[in-house]
Design a protein around this motif. Structure first.
Motif, PDB file in Angstrom:
ATOM      1  N   GLY A 126     -14.942  19.839 -13.131  1.00  0.00           N
ATOM      2  CA  GLY A 126     -14.712  20.526 -14.407  1.00  0.00           C
ATOM      3  C   GLY A 126     -13.756  19.682 -15.222  1.00  0.00           C
ATOM      4  O   GLY A 126     -13.985  18.508 -15.453  1.00  0.00           O
ATOM      5  N   GLN A 127     -12.652  20.247 -15.635  1.00  0.00           N
ATOM      6  CA  GLN A 127     -11.645  19.513 -16.395  1.00  0.00           C
ATOM      7  C   GLN A 127     -10.574  18.893 -15.492  1.00  0.00           C
ATOM      8  O   GLN A 127      -9.768  18.103 -15.937  1.00  0.00           O
ATOM      9  N   THR A 128     -10.585  19.267 -14.214  1.00  0.00           N
ATOM     10  CA  THR A 128      -9.537  18.832 -13.301  1.00  0.00           C
ATOM     11  C   THR A 128      -9.959  17.596 -12.513  1.00  0.00           C
ATOM     12  O   THR A 128     -10.987  17.629 -11.833  1.00  0.00           O
ATOM     13  N   PRO A 129      -9.181  16.515 -12.589  1.00  0.00           N
ATOM     14  CA  PRO A 129      -9.491  15.367 -11.731  1.00  0.00           C
ATOM     15  C   PRO A 129      -9.150  15.693 -10.277  1.00  0.00           C
ATOM     16  O   PRO A 129      -8.137  16.331 -10.000  1.00  0.00           O
ATOM     17  N   GLU A 130     -10.020  15.292  -9.376  1.00  0.00           N
ATOM     18  CA  GLU A 130      -9.833  15.568  -7.959  1.00  0.00           C
ATOM     19  C   GLU A 130      -9.714  14.246  -7.195  1.00  0.00           C
ATOM     20  O   GLU A 130     -10.615  13.405  -7.254  1.00  0.00           O
ATOM     21  N   LEU A 131      -8.590  14.060  -6.505  1.00  0.00           N
ATOM     22  CA  LEU A 131      -8.346  12.825  -5.773  1.00  0.00           C
ATOM     23  C   LEU A 131      -9.405  12.618  -4.697  1.00  0.00           C
ATOM     24  O   LEU A 131      -9.678  13.526  -3.911  1.00  0.00           O
ATOM     25  N   GLN A 132      -9.985  11.416  -4.670  1.00  0.00           N
ATOM     26  CA  GLN A 132     -10.992  11.081  -3.659  1.00  0.00           C
ATOM     27  C   GLN A 132     -10.553   9.908  -2.780  1.00  0.00           C
ATOM     28  O   GLN A 132     -10.744   9.936  -1.570  1.00  0.00           O
ATOM     29  N   ASN A 133     -10.008   8.869  -3.411  1.00  0.00           N
ATOM     30  CA  ASN A 133      -9.713   7.622  -2.705  1.00  0.00           C
ATOM     31  C   ASN A 133      -8.441   6.979  -3.236  1.00  0.00           C
ATOM     32  O   ASN A 133      -7.953   7.335  -4.315  1.00  0.00           O
ATOM     33  N   TYR A 134      -7.986   5.985  -2.492  1.00  0.00           N
ATOM     34  CA  TYR A 134      -6.927   5.079  -2.937  1.00  0.00           C
ATOM     35  C   TYR A 134      -7.500   3.667  -2.849  1.00  0.00           C
ATOM     36  O   TYR A 134      -8.214   3.350  -1.892  1.00  0.00           O
ATOM     37  N   VAL A 135      -7.185   2.825  -3.822  1.00  0.00           N
ATOM     38  CA  VAL A 135      -7.638   1.438  -3.791  1.00  0.00           C
ATOM     39  C   VAL A 135      -6.415   0.526  -3.877  1.00  0.00           C
ATOM     40  O   VAL A 135      -5.476   0.804  -4.627  1.00  0.00           O
ATOM     41  N   PHE A 136      -6.440  -0.540  -3.095  1.00  0.00           N
ATOM     42  CA  PHE A 136      -5.315  -1.473  -3.057  1.00  0.00           C
ATOM     43  C   PHE A 136      -5.771  -2.804  -2.490  1.00  0.00           C
ATOM     44  O   PHE A 136      -6.868  -2.915  -1.931  1.00  0.00           O
ATOM     45  N   GLU A 137      -4.932  -3.809  -2.674  1.00  0.00           N
ATOM     46  CA  GLU A 137      -5.168  -5.125  -2.093  1.00  0.00           C
ATOM     47  C   GLU A 137      -4.105  -5.373  -1.029  1.00  0.00           C
ATOM     48  O   GLU A 137      -2.920  -5.111  -1.237  1.00  0.00           O
ATOM     49  N   THR A 138      -4.534  -5.902   0.107  1.00  0.00           N
ATOM     50  CA  THR A 138      -3.610  -6.102   1.220  1.00  0.00           C
ATOM     51  C   THR A 138      -2.494  -7.081   0.881  1.00  0.00           C
ATOM     52  O   THR A 138      -1.384  -6.940   1.380  1.00  0.00           O
ATOM     53  N   ILE A 139      -2.755  -8.037   0.037  1.00  0.00           N
ATOM     54  CA  ILE A 139      -1.742  -9.040  -0.293  1.00  0.00           C
ATOM     55  C   ILE A 139      -0.519  -8.412  -0.962  1.00  0.00           C
ATOM     56  O   ILE A 139       0.589  -8.935  -0.879  1.00  0.00           O
ATOM     57  N   ASP A 140      -0.704  -7.263  -1.599  1.00  0.00           N
ATOM     58  CA  ASP A 140       0.398  -6.567  -2.274  1.00  0.00           C
ATOM     59  C   ASP A 140       1.252  -5.737  -1.322  1.00  0.00           C
ATOM     60  O   ASP A 140       2.395  -5.416  -1.638  1.00  0.00           O
ATOM     61  N   LEU A 141       0.688  -5.349  -0.192  1.00  0.00           N
ATOM     62  CA  LEU A 141       1.382  -4.462   0.730  1.00  0.00           C
ATOM     63  C   LEU A 141       1.789  -5.151   2.028  1.00  0.00           C
ATOM     64  O   LEU A 141       2.865  -4.923   2.552  1.00  0.00           O
ATOM     65  N   GLU A 142       0.899  -5.934   2.579  1.00  0.00           N
ATOM     66  CA  GLU A 142       1.136  -6.595   3.865  1.00  0.00           C
ATOM     67  C   GLU A 142       0.494  -7.987   3.798  1.00  0.00           C
ATOM     68  O   GLU A 142      -0.601  -8.204   4.305  1.00  0.00           O
ATOM     69  N   PRO A 143       1.168  -8.935   3.143  1.00  0.00           N
ATOM     70  CA  PRO A 143       0.592 -10.285   2.966  1.00  0.00           C
ATOM     71  C   PRO A 143       0.664 -11.108   4.255  1.00  0.00           C
ATOM     72  O   PRO A 143       1.578 -11.886   4.465  1.00  0.00           O
ATOM     73  N   VAL A 144      -0.331 -10.933   5.115  1.00  0.00           N
ATOM     74  CA  VAL A 144      -0.355 -11.604   6.410  1.00  0.00           C
ATOM     75  C   VAL A 144      -1.039 -12.962   6.266  1.00  0.00           C
ATOM     76  O   VAL A 144      -2.167 -13.046   5.778  1.00  0.00           O
ATOM     77  N   ALA A 145      -0.340 -13.997   6.704  1.00  0.00           N
ATOM     78  CA  ALA A 145      -0.891 -15.354   6.640  1.00  0.00           C
ATOM     79  C   ALA A 145      -1.909 -15.557   7.749  1.00  0.00           C
ATOM     80  O   ALA A 145      -1.728 -15.108   8.881  1.00  0.00           O
ATOM     81  N   GLY A 146      -2.978 -16.229   7.409  1.00  0.00           N
ATOM     82  CA  GLY A 146      -3.988 -16.599   8.391  1.00  0.00           C
ATOM     83  C   GLY A 146      -3.660 -17.958   8.986  1.00  0.00           C
ATOM     84  O   GLY A 146      -2.545 -18.478   8.846  1.00  0.00           O
ATOM     85  N   TYR A 147      -4.627 -18.561   9.625  1.00  0.00           N
ATOM     86  CA  TYR A 147      -4.460 -19.867  10.264  1.00  0.00           C
ATOM     87  C   TYR A 147      -4.032 -20.927   9.249  1.00  0.00           C
ATOM     88  O   TYR A 147      -3.257 -21.815   9.566  1.00  0.00           O
ATOM     89  N   GLY A 148      -4.518 -20.811   8.015  1.00  0.00           N
ATOM     90  CA  GLY A 148      -4.196 -21.773   6.962  1.00  0.00           C
ATOM     91  C   GLY A 148      -2.794 -21.621   6.392  1.00  0.00           C
ATOM     92  O   GLY A 148      -2.384 -22.392   5.527  1.00  0.00           O
ATOM     93  N   GLY A 149      -2.034 -20.618   6.844  1.00  0.00           N
ATOM     94  CA  GLY A 149      -0.660 -20.441   6.404  1.00  0.00           C
ATOM     95  C   GLY A 149      -0.494 -19.644   5.122  1.00  0.00           C
ATOM     96  O   GLY A 149       0.617 -19.413   4.670  1.00  0.00           O
ATOM     97  N   LYS A 150      -1.576 -19.206   4.517  1.00  0.00           N
ATOM     98  CA  LYS A 150      -1.537 -18.408   3.280  1.00  0.00           C
ATOM     99  C   LYS A 150      -2.082 -17.015   3.567  1.00  0.00           C
ATOM    100  O   LYS A 150      -2.965 -16.843   4.410  1.00  0.00           O
ATOM    101  N   PRO A 151      -1.588 -16.014   2.832  1.00  0.00           N
ATOM    102  CA  PRO A 151      -2.093 -14.649   3.041  1.00  0.00           C
ATOM    103  C   PRO A 151      -3.585 -14.536   2.699  1.00  0.00           C
ATOM    104  O   PRO A 151      -4.082 -15.188   1.782  1.00  0.00           O
ATOM    105  N   ILE A 152      -4.255 -13.693   3.462  1.00  0.00           N
ATOM    106  CA  ILE A 152      -5.658 -13.367   3.216  1.00  0.00           C
ATOM    107  C   ILE A 152      -5.655 -12.044   2.459  1.00  0.00           C
ATOM    108  O   ILE A 152      -4.969 -11.103   2.843  1.00  0.00           O
ATOM    109  N   ASN A 153      -6.417 -11.988   1.366  1.00  0.00           N
ATOM    110  CA  ASN A 153      -6.409 -10.797   0.527  1.00  0.00           C
ATOM    111  C   ASN A 153      -7.711 -10.014   0.683  1.00  0.00           C
ATOM    112  O   ASN A 153      -8.802 -10.563   0.512  1.00  0.00           O
TER     113      ASN A 153
END
Length: 181
Positions: free
Chosen positions: A27-54
């Protein structure tokens, strides 16, 4: 926003985390369904190459992964188009897994299996460090989002993913930009 055409509505970035809520209209009310995010912003874990994988992650309000999509990496062995495709296939395995699952990355020939409490993912040939980095980034980031949602919920004790997120000791990460899809 290209991932979420109408009737989906991407909300404003949360004040305390680089996470965007995704709503549908009831109706007129927005209803929360999901959250979207990128891992590099929250937990920037470096891979074998030494840089974070996003990885772009869509987590539903119950703590289940709706989708996970490889956004960028600097892994030397996987720089080719076919190498990036291997990483993308690995990353896509999180669909249907939840923040409450215990996730194990097994051998490349292992079968993906999801039970009510555990998920096993097939690994990557010559990419154990990379697969483990992706797994840690995805699961730790999702735990932070679940913990944040639980703290914001009026009934935080019943919020999905709360016990798993608290066990991980997740904390607020760095602030950043809107995720790109």
């Amino acid at each position: 926003e290209a991932m979420f055409p109408p009737p989906w509505l991407v909300g404003e970035r949360l004040a305390h985390l680089p996470v965007w809520p995704v709503y549908t209209r009831n109706g007129q009310t927005p209803e929360l369904q999901n959250y979207v995010f990128e891992t590099i912003d929250l937990e920037p874990v470096a891979g074998y190459g030494g840089k974070p994988i996003n990885v772009l992650v869509v987590l539903d309000r119950d703590g289940a992964f709706v989708t996970s999509r490889l956004m960028s990496h600097m892994e030397p062995i996987f720089r080719s188009e076919s190498g990036t495709a291997v990483l993308a296939r690995f990353t896509a395995q999180y669909q249907g897994v939840t923040v409450n699952h215990q996730v194990q990355v097994l051998t490349p020939k292992a079968e993906r299996v999801v039970t009510p409490t555990m998920a096993t993912l097939h690994g990557i040939v010559a990419g154990t460090v990379t697969a483990n980095a992706i797994n840690r980034g995805v699961m730790e980031s999702a735990a932070q989002v679940a913990q944040s949602a639980a703290q914001a919920s009026p009934n935080a004790a019943d919020a999905p993913g709360q016990s798993r997120a608290a066990d991980r000791g997740a904390s607020d990460g760095p602030k950043s930009r809107k995720p790109t899809a």
